[in-house]
Design a protein around this motif. Structure first.
Motif, PDB file in Angstrom:
ATOM      1  N   GLN A 155      24.516  42.339  59.693  1.00 26.91           N
ATOM      2  CA  GLN A 155      23.290  41.701  60.077  1.00 26.91           C
ATOM      3  C   GLN A 155      22.682  42.480  61.181  1.00 26.91           C
ATOM      4  O   GLN A 155      21.460  42.665  61.279  1.00 26.91           O
ATOM      5  N   ALA A 156      23.625  42.621  62.250  1.00 27.33           N
ATOM      6  CA  ALA A 156      23.250  43.423  63.520  1.00 27.33           C
ATOM      7  C   ALA A 156      22.453  44.624  63.521  1.00 27.33           C
ATOM      8  O   ALA A 156      21.397  44.991  64.120  1.00 27.33           O
ATOM      9  N   THR A 157      22.742  45.448  62.290  1.00 26.62           N
ATOM     10  CA  THR A 157      22.163  46.778  62.093  1.00 26.62           C
ATOM     11  C   THR A 157      21.395  46.939  60.828  1.00 26.62           C
ATOM     12  O   THR A 157      20.653  47.850  60.702  1.00 26.62           O
ATOM     13  N   GLY A 158      21.269  45.801  59.991  1.00 23.00           N
ATOM     14  CA  GLY A 158      20.360  46.125  58.786  1.00 23.00           C
ATOM     15  C   GLY A 158      21.023  46.763  57.881  1.00 23.00           C
ATOM     16  O   GLY A 158      20.251  47.647  57.057  1.00 23.00           O
ATOM     17  N   ASP A 159      22.241  47.085  57.671  1.00 25.94           N
ATOM     18  CA  ASP A 159      23.018  48.055  56.851  1.00 25.94           C
ATOM     19  C   ASP A 159      23.702  47.263  55.733  1.00 25.94           C
ATOM     20  O   ASP A 159      24.111  46.219  56.055  1.00 25.94           O
ATOM     21  N   LYS A 160      23.644  47.913  54.367  1.00 22.93           N
ATOM     22  CA  LYS A 160      24.325  47.314  53.281  1.00 22.93           C
ATOM     23  C   LYS A 160      25.210  48.396  52.711  1.00 22.93           C
ATOM     24  O   LYS A 160      24.461  49.355  52.185  1.00 22.93           O
ATOM     25  N   LEU A 161      26.313  48.671  52.720  1.00 18.75           N
ATOM     26  CA  LEU A 161      27.140  49.579  52.402  1.00 18.75           C
ATOM     27  C   LEU A 161      28.415  49.242  51.581  1.00 18.75           C
ATOM     28  O   LEU A 161      28.795  48.035  51.504  1.00 18.75           O
ATOM     29  N   ALA A 162      28.646  50.200  50.635  1.00 22.84           N
ATOM     30  CA  ALA A 162      29.718  49.786  49.736  1.00 22.84           C
ATOM     31  C   ALA A 162      31.084  50.686  50.132  1.00 22.84           C
ATOM     32  O   ALA A 162      30.993  51.851  50.910  1.00 22.84           O
ATOM     33  N   PHE A 163      32.209  50.100  49.775  1.00 20.41           N
ATOM     34  CA  PHE A 163      33.441  50.713  49.818  1.00 20.41           C
ATOM     35  C   PHE A 163      34.423  50.656  48.645  1.00 20.41           C
ATOM     36  O   PHE A 163      33.810  49.313  47.826  1.00 20.41           O
ATOM     37  N   SER A 164      35.225  51.557  48.153  1.00 18.48           N
ATOM     38  CA  SER A 164      36.186  51.151  47.228  1.00 18.48           C
ATOM     39  C   SER A 164      37.362  51.668  47.571  1.00 18.48           C
ATOM     40  O   SER A 164      37.485  52.694  48.358  1.00 18.48           O
ATOM     41  N   SER A 165      38.736  51.157  47.171  1.00 19.10           N
ATOM     42  CA  SER A 165      40.019  51.562  47.297  1.00 19.10           C
ATOM     43  C   SER A 165      41.082  51.158  46.171  1.00 19.10           C
ATOM     44  O   SER A 165      40.662  50.218  45.666  1.00 19.10           O
ATOM     45  N   ARG A 166      41.772  51.712  45.880  1.00 16.88           N
ATOM     46  CA  ARG A 166      42.728  51.276  44.752  1.00 16.88           C
ATOM     47  C   ARG A 166      43.505  50.293  45.398  1.00 16.88           C
ATOM     48  O   ARG A 166      44.228  49.756  44.627  1.00 16.88           O
ATOM     49  N   HIS A 167      43.409  50.070  46.568  1.00 15.58           N
ATOM     50  CA  HIS A 167      44.411  48.782  47.130  1.00 15.58           C
ATOM     51  C   HIS A 167      43.508  47.479  47.069  1.00 15.58           C
ATOM     52  O   HIS A 167      43.956  46.577  47.516  1.00 15.58           O
ATOM     53  N   THR A 168      42.357  47.737  46.647  1.00 13.18           N
ATOM     54  CA  THR A 168      41.390  46.398  46.478  1.00 13.18           C
ATOM     55  C   THR A 168      41.191  45.894  45.293  1.00 13.18           C
ATOM     56  O   THR A 168      40.112  45.157  45.219  1.00 13.18           O
ATOM     57  N   TYR A 169      41.746  46.379  44.325  1.00 14.74           N
ATOM     58  CA  TYR A 169      41.751  45.838  42.992  1.00 14.74           C
ATOM     59  C   TYR A 169      42.197  44.328  43.003  1.00 14.74           C
ATOM     60  O   TYR A 169      43.306  44.038  43.367  1.00 14.74           O
ATOM     61  N   PRO A 170      41.576  43.550  42.581  1.00 16.32           N
ATOM     62  CA  PRO A 170      42.429  42.070  42.088  1.00 16.32           C
ATOM     63  C   PRO A 170      43.604  42.238  41.511  1.00 16.32           C
ATOM     64  O   PRO A 170      43.477  42.985  40.396  1.00 16.32           O
ATOM     65  N   VAL A 171      44.621  41.550  41.757  1.00 18.11           N
ATOM     66  CA  VAL A 171      45.845  41.343  41.164  1.00 18.11           C
ATOM     67  C   VAL A 171      45.466  40.722  39.733  1.00 18.11           C
ATOM     68  O   VAL A 171      46.213  41.314  38.606  1.00 18.11           O
ATOM     69  N   PHE A 172      44.658  39.556  39.752  1.00 19.65           N
ATOM     70  CA  PHE A 172      44.327  38.999  38.438  1.00 19.65           C
ATOM     71  C   PHE A 172      43.045  38.130  38.689  1.00 19.65           C
ATOM     72  O   PHE A 172      42.710  38.045  39.846  1.00 19.65           O
ATOM     73  N   SER A 173      42.296  38.020  37.698  1.00 23.00           N
ATOM     74  CA  SER A 173      41.150  37.326  37.679  1.00 23.00           C
ATOM     75  C   SER A 173      40.841  36.166  36.681  1.00 23.00           C
ATOM     76  O   SER A 173      41.424  36.665  35.523  1.00 23.00           O
ATOM     77  N   VAL A 174      40.632  35.253  37.008  1.00 17.38           N
ATOM     78  CA  VAL A 174      40.525  34.163  35.962  1.00 17.38           C
ATOM     79  C   VAL A 174      39.088  34.140  35.715  1.00 17.38           C
ATOM     80  O   VAL A 174      38.274  33.620  36.567  1.00 17.38           O
ATOM     81  N   LEU A 175      38.706  34.029  34.297  1.00 16.37           N
ATOM     82  CA  LEU A 175      37.343  34.001  33.936  1.00 16.37           C
ATOM     83  C   LEU A 175      37.271  32.630  32.752  1.00 16.37           C
ATOM     84  O   LEU A 175      37.564  32.809  31.672  1.00 16.37           O
ATOM     85  N   ASP A 176      36.589  31.778  33.284  1.00 16.78           N
ATOM     86  CA  ASP A 176      36.716  30.576  32.525  1.00 16.78           C
ATOM     87  C   ASP A 176      35.165  30.401  32.633  1.00 16.78           C
ATOM     88  O   ASP A 176      34.456  29.915  33.459  1.00 16.78           O
ATOM     89  N   PRO A 177      34.492  30.680  31.246  1.00 18.18           N
ATOM     90  CA  PRO A 177      33.109  30.598  30.994  1.00 18.18           C
ATOM     91  C   PRO A 177      32.460  29.009  31.561  1.00 18.18           C
ATOM     92  O   PRO A 177      31.239  28.896  31.752  1.00 18.18           O
ATOM     93  N   GLU A 178      33.448  28.028  31.319  1.00 16.02           N
ATOM     94  CA  GLU A 178      32.873  26.747  31.639  1.00 16.02           C
ATOM     95  C   GLU A 178      32.498  26.488  32.995  1.00 16.02           C
ATOM     96  O   GLU A 178      31.598  25.830  33.233  1.00 16.02           O
TER      97      GLU A 178
END
Ligand code: NZQ
Ligand code: ZN
Length: 387
Positions: A155-178
């Protein structure tokens, strides 16, 4: 086809009732922090399902991660992780909660600099460890549930930036369409547009004879065109929700982009629009994409013709007519979903375009697209044409 290395390590638990099983994938002695947003998960019963699945475990909660999650809010969660000795994070929400939790996970263990904003400034390249995380996805859109990326705003600087790392994959994700039945129409439409544009960013470039990737992408686009409007018309149709949810995950889990050129200029321009004007992520994509496709028509000609024929079934007229019709069909699709496609539709008159282009420059985004040939001047023209 280009060389590639593909590793999609996130375990997916897909379908109704799967939330009840999530405890099996979290170590029994873990101290868990549930992260979530503004409270939709309290109203629709998802938080209760998660709490039940974690009964008897050491659980702390952190609420208030906003859409376009901010560094300011997330740093408060980092303090909680440290103070409470948290060793597992569970993101329950949409892309913003998932992304924000990836940042919390990396920032809590970040040693490279005192200010973890550095993670964004270096694109995640200096992240060497992160608190493990899981995800219960409530909004199909970003693919964040099975990729390693996150987009964080300051907020303070008005920036929106991306990062990625092999350490930040979710271990699992639950996808319940309901759990997506309770989504407001605007977020359903946003999700369909985001997944559509993710696919396009990895498909509408130039041919490298990646037949599997191309046909997989076309399958996702056709599914989103078919099921997107139905998700709005029949909010509790399980099959429709399931197809939308799985499409969004597949659109950005690495599979369709492996071995083919990728664009991402629409996303980079879109992030600056959100940072400056607060539009929803998908709204910015619906504004930029038709304008960008028209501007890069020559460079994308072969794939645009393939897109016109295989996705929109356009077989009549000259090459140029079919390409123009395909771009128009894309715009009409977004509009039909209720996502407007002009800056002016959102009260943005264009006077801030030079400031947005200056931000692109500040962020080093001076050569975008699959050929790295979209200069700042081109970005300015693409935004001007999107007014
Ligand atoms: O905060 P709550 O109360 O949960 O409400 C949310 C929020 O207001 C609501 N919502 C979510 N699930 C719901 C629900 N309301 C009712 N029922 C449900 N089941 O929806 C609103 C929007 O949520 P948000 O998470 O912001 O949306 P989305 O999933 O579209 O995520 C957008 C963010 O993801 C980033 C975007 O830039 C943006 O910051 N992206 C992340 C990517 C990635 N990690 O790979 C790629 C994308 O290109 C994108 O940039
Ligand atoms: Zn996106």
């Amino acid at each position: 086809m280009n060389n590639f290395t593909l590793n999609t390590p996130t375990k997916i638990l897909f379908g109704k009732g799967q939330i009840a099983k999530l405890g099996r994938d979290i170590p029994a002695d873990a101290r868990i922090l549930i992260t979530y947003g503004g409270g939709s998960i309290k109203k629709n019963g998802v938080l209760e399902q998660v709490q039940k699945a974690l009964e008897g475990r050491a659980v702390v909660e952190f609420a208030g991660i906003e859409p376009n999650p901010t560094y300011e809010t997330l740093m408060k969660a980092v303090q909680v992780v440290k103070a409470q000795k948290i060793d597992f994070l569970l993101a329950v929400g949409g892309g913003s909660v998932a992304d924000g939790t990836k940042f919390i996970a990396a920032a809590a263990r970040y040693a490279a600099a005192t200010d973890p904003w550095d993670i964004l400034l270096t694109g995640g390249s200096k992240v060497t460890s992160a608190v493990p995380m899981g995800c219960v996805l409530t909004l199909p859109a970003t693919g964040s549930e099975s990729n390693s990326g996150a987009v964080i705003s300051r907020q303070a600087t008005g920036d929106k930036l991306a990062f990625s790392s092999r350490h930040t994959y979710p271990v699992f994700s639950v996808l319940d369409p309901e759990v997506t039945y309770s989504l407001p129409a605007r977020q359903v439409a946003n999700g369909v547009v985001d997944a559509f544009v993710h696919t396009v960013e990895q498909y509408l470039t130039y041919p490298v004879d990646g037949k599997v990737q191309d046909r997989f992408s076309e399958g996702l686009l056709l599914t989103l065109i078919e099921e997107g409007p139905r998700a709005l018309a029949e909010p509790t149709n399980y099959a429709v929700r399931a197809n939308v949810m799985w499409s969004a995950t597949q659109a950005l889990n690495g599979l369709i982009g492996a071995g083919v050129p990728q664009d991402w200029a629409t996303h980079m321009l879109g992030h600056e629009i959100t940072a400056m004007h607060g539009l929803d992520h998908a709204q910015t994509l619906a504004i930029v994409l038709p304008s960008l496709l028209a501007y890069k028509k020559e460079q994308k000609r072969a794939k645009l013709l393939q897109y016109a024929e295989r996705v929109w079934n356009l077989r009549e007229g000259s090459d140029d007519q079919r390409i123009d019709a395909a771009i128009q069909a894309t715009r009409d699709f977004f509009e039909k979903l209720g996502v407007r496609t002009r800056l002016s539709d959102y009260g943005v008159d264009g006077s801030t375009i030079p400031a947005m282009v200056a931000k692109l420059k500040e962020h080093g985004l001076t050569a975008l697209g699959e050929h790295q040939d979209i200069t700042l001047e081109d970005s300015q023209r693409i935004l001007e044409a999107a007014r």
